[in-house]
Design a protein around this motif. Structure first.
Motif, PDB file in Angstrom:
ATOM      1  N   ILE A 146      97.425  44.942  12.740  1.00 32.84           N
ATOM      2  CA  ILE A 146      96.542  44.529  13.838  1.00 32.84           C
ATOM      3  C   ILE A 146      97.277  44.809  15.145  1.00 32.84           C
ATOM      4  CG2 ILE A 146      95.313  42.631  14.952  1.00 32.84           C
ATOM      5  CD1 ILE A 146      95.172  41.233  12.243  1.00 32.84           C
ATOM      6  N   ILE A 147      96.638  45.565  16.036  1.00 34.62           N
ATOM      7  CA  ILE A 147      97.227  45.898  17.334  1.00 34.62           C
ATOM      8  C   ILE A 147      96.371  45.299  18.436  1.00 34.62           C
ATOM      9  CG2 ILE A 147      97.981  47.749  18.875  1.00 34.62           C
ATOM     10  CD1 ILE A 147      98.104  49.583  16.436  1.00 34.62           C
ATOM     11  N   ARG A 148      97.011  44.602  19.364  1.00 34.82           N
ATOM     12  CA  ARG A 148      96.292  44.087  20.529  1.00 34.82           C
ATOM     13  C   ARG A 148      96.528  45.034  21.702  1.00 34.82           C
ATOM     14  NH1 ARG A 148      96.931  37.924  22.256  1.00 34.82           N
ATOM     15  NH2 ARG A 148      96.075  37.743  20.132  1.00 34.82           N
ATOM     16  N   HIS A 149      95.470  45.268  22.468  1.00 37.39           N
ATOM     17  CA  HIS A 149      95.519  46.210  23.585  1.00 37.39           C
ATOM     18  C   HIS A 149      95.379  45.472  24.912  1.00 37.39           C
ATOM     19  CE1 HIS A 149      95.184  49.085  20.354  1.00 37.39           C
ATOM     20  NE2 HIS A 149      94.096  48.447  19.936  1.00 37.39           N
ATOM     21  N   GLU A 150      95.710  46.136  25.995  1.00 35.35           N
ATOM     22  CA  GLU A 150      95.775  45.475  27.304  1.00 35.35           C
ATOM     23  C   GLU A 150      94.442  44.896  27.745  1.00 35.35           C
ATOM     24  OE1 GLU A 150      97.616  47.506  30.519  1.00 35.35           O
ATOM     25  OE2 GLU A 150      99.367  48.136  29.361  1.00 35.35           O
ATOM     26  N   ASN A 151      93.344  45.468  27.283  1.00 32.21           N
ATOM     27  CA  ASN A 151      92.034  44.955  27.684  1.00 32.21           C
ATOM     28  C   ASN A 151      91.567  43.782  26.824  1.00 32.21           C
ATOM     29  OD1 ASN A 151      91.428  46.237  25.290  1.00 32.21           O
ATOM     30  ND2 ASN A 151      90.209  47.869  26.218  1.00 32.21           N
ATOM     31  N   GLY A 152      92.410  43.329  25.900  1.00 30.54           N
ATOM     32  CA  GLY A 152      92.071  42.191  25.055  1.00 30.54           C
ATOM     33  C   GLY A 152      91.510  42.562  23.697  1.00 30.54           C
ATOM     34  N   LEU A 153      91.119  43.811  23.515  1.00 32.94           N
ATOM     35  CA  LEU A 153      90.635  44.245  22.205  1.00 32.94           C
ATOM     36  C   LEU A 153      91.764  44.207  21.181  1.00 32.94           C
ATOM     37  CD1 LEU A 153      88.364  47.398  22.704  1.00 32.94           C
ATOM     38  CD2 LEU A 153      87.653  45.097  22.064  1.00 32.94           C
ATOM     39  N   GLU A 154      91.400  43.994  19.921  1.00 34.67           N
ATOM     40  CA  GLU A 154      92.328  44.162  18.818  1.00 34.67           C
ATOM     41  C   GLU A 154      91.713  45.142  17.823  1.00 34.67           C
ATOM     42  OE1 GLU A 154      95.073  40.164  18.611  1.00 34.67           O
ATOM     43  OE2 GLU A 154      93.472  40.377  17.117  1.00 34.67           O
ATOM     44  N   THR A 155      92.514  46.073  17.333  1.00 35.93           N
ATOM     45  CA  THR A 155      92.057  47.002  16.299  1.00 35.93           C
ATOM     46  C   THR A 155      92.783  46.691  15.004  1.00 35.93           C
ATOM     47  OG1 THR A 155      93.643  48.629  17.201  1.00 35.93           O
ATOM     48  CG2 THR A 155      91.333  48.879  17.819  1.00 35.93           C
ATOM     49  N   TRP A 156      92.027  46.714  13.885  1.00 36.75           N
ATOM     50  CA  TRP A 156      92.544  46.365  12.564  1.00 36.75           C
ATOM     51  C   TRP A 156      92.516  47.603  11.675  1.00 36.75           C
ATOM     52  CZ3 TRP A 156      91.407  40.901  10.353  1.00 36.75           C
ATOM     53  CH2 TRP A 156      91.457  39.940  11.379  1.00 36.75           C
ATOM     54  N   TYR A 157      93.590  47.821  10.914  1.00 34.79           N
ATOM     55  CA  TYR A 157      93.728  48.974  10.025  1.00 34.79           C
ATOM     56  C   TYR A 157      94.144  48.448   8.651  1.00 34.79           C
ATOM     57  CZ  TYR A 157      94.454  50.834  14.780  1.00 34.79           C
ATOM     58  OH  TYR A 157      94.348  51.111  16.120  1.00 34.79           O
ATOM     59  N   ALA A 158      93.255  48.569   7.655  1.00 37.24           N
ATOM     60  CA  ALA A 158      93.477  47.912   6.365  1.00 37.24           C
ATOM     61  C   ALA A 158      93.591  48.906   5.211  1.00 37.24           C
ATOM     62  CB  ALA A 158      92.353  46.921   6.077  1.00 37.24           C
ATOM     63  N   HIS A 159      94.116  48.396   4.091  1.00 44.88           N
ATOM     64  CA  HIS A 159      94.298  49.118   2.816  1.00 44.88           C
ATOM     65  C   HIS A 159      95.403  50.172   2.895  1.00 44.88           C
ATOM     66  CE1 HIS A 159      90.800  47.013   1.538  1.00 44.88           C
ATOM     67  NE2 HIS A 159      89.918  47.786   2.129  1.00 44.88           N
ATOM     68  N   LEU A 160      96.314  50.063   3.855  1.00 43.81           N
ATOM     69  CA  LEU A 160      97.362  51.069   4.018  1.00 43.81           C
ATOM     70  C   LEU A 160      98.312  51.071   2.821  1.00 43.81           C
ATOM     71  CD1 LEU A 160      98.261  50.304   7.755  1.00 43.81           C
ATOM     72  CD2 LEU A 160      96.558  51.926   6.883  1.00 43.81           C
ATOM     73  N   THR A 161      98.913  52.237   2.543  1.00 46.08           N
ATOM     74  CA  THR A 161      99.927  52.274   1.491  1.00 46.08           C
ATOM     75  C   THR A 161     101.125  51.423   1.899  1.00 46.08           C
ATOM     76  OG1 THR A 161     100.882  54.269   2.469  1.00 46.08           O
ATOM     77  CG2 THR A 161      99.288  54.581   0.700  1.00 46.08           C
TER      78      THR A 161
END
Length: 351
Positions: free
Chosen positions: A168-183
């Motif tokens: 989970i990465i948080r960005h300066e504008n407050g959004l968070e992006t989630w990246y799942a099922h990674l090896t």
């Protein structure tokens, strides 16, 4: 040309770029760049006051972030900042958000990189009683997954709620992006990453029936359809500034930490493209075999010994929560007592 990027912890530089086309260099017999003296000779300003470009004598250049420490110490990276659970805004409800949130997504073209490019197999939305709070993109096993925007890693670990290895990465504008099922997670909590950083690789971990990326976009833990802002088929960002209407959020956004996916991705392998853009029947069979081998490996990994390298601030209770076990089990596996002193750098068996 894709822009190479790197994870930045508290460093100030990114990756070097060549100013010489490879073919021309080879034709002229120019030595390898790494063999030439690398001395900074000039610094160029950019449109962003927080970004400079350094020119070197070996005809390469680097991004330089003079105010990186100040940048990652912004309020957005301090308030509601937790590394050990997926939800950070537990005291904010949907009704507390404004009717419209104006989000500046990028100020330069380089501020965005598609997390993955491919056809969306499973879209955002509800399916009867099930909730799907992101989009699923079938990819080849091990294909790199990129940070969509620059930001700070808030969460990077195996999630037992179905997400598998999750970043989970948080960005300066407050959004968070989630990246799942990674090896595996290619970054750690509190790393600062630039758009395009490889944060992991496509996998089949967690509640998943085939190699794919499950991608979510959240604001204050509330989800909305990532296809509102990203065209995954082309890898393009749809807007520079996006008006996020409160009606875009799902009423099921924070109902559970459990990822509910039941799609069969074996058929979706037909959508996975080969490196040259063509997909033969042999490619499909190889993809299916790779997915089956990954599933076997994943099942075997559940019984293989797993070790944790102790970091500063770790204690038995914290480590037990991180790996979904108990302090007594850790003590049993490592032949120690609950009052034992665990030293930084030591490996502790957790499974």
């Amino acid at each position: 040309m894709k822009r190479p990027v790197s994870v930045v912890r508290l460093a100030a530089c990114a990756v070097a770029f060549s100013l010489i086309p490879a073919a021309t260099s080879a034709q002229r017999g120019v030595p390898k760049l790494e063999d030439l003296p690398c001395i900074a000779i000039d610094t160029l300003a950019t449109d962003d006051d927080n970004v400079r470009i350094i020119i070197f004598t070996n005809n390469t250049w680097r991004y330089y972030y003079p105010n990186l420490e100040e940048r990652i110490d912004k309020e957005v990276y301090r308030n509601h900042w937790v590394n050990d659970r997926v939800f950070a805004y537990t005291d904010i409800e949907l009704k507390d958000l404004p009717p419209v949130i104006d989000l500046e997504l990028i100020s330069r073209y380089e501020d965005f990189h598609a997390p993955a490019v491919g056809n969306v197999f499973s879209k955002y939305g509800t399916r009867g009683r099930r909730r799907h709070q992101g989009v699923d993109i079938p990819l080849a096993l091990g294909e790199p997954i990129y940070a969509a925007f620059s930001g700070k890693v808030r969460y990077a670990r195996y999630n037992t709620g179905g997400y598998g290895n999750l970043v989970i990465i948080r960005h300066e504008n407050g959004l968070e992006t989630w990246y799942a099922h990674l090896t595996r997670c290619n970054v750690a909590p509190d790393d600062y990453v630039t758009a395009g950083t490889v944060i992991g690789f496509c996998g089949n971990t967690g509640r998943s029936r085939g190699a794919h990326l499950h991608f979510e976009v959240r604001y204050c833990d509330q989800t909305f359809d990532p296809e509102h802002i990203i065209d995954f088929a082309t890898g393009d960002l749809r807007y520079q500034t996006f008006a996020l209407d409160r009606s875009f959020f799902s009423i099921y956004s924070r109902a559970s930490e459990t990822l509910e996916e039941e799609d069969d991705y074996e058929q979706a392998l037909l959508a996975v493209r080969s490196s040259d853009g063509e997909l033969t029947s042999e490619d499909i069979l190889e993809n299916i075999e790779a997915a089956e081998q990954a599933a076997i490996k994943q099942e075997k990994a559940k019984t293989d010994p797993l070790y944790h390298t102790i970091r500063r601030g770790d204690y038995l209770g914290k480590i037990a929560r991180q790996y979904g076990t108990t302090v007594s089990r850790l003590c049993q596996l490592n032949n120690i007592s609950e009052n034992s002193i665990i030293r930084e750098g030591r490996k502790l068996r957790v499974r």
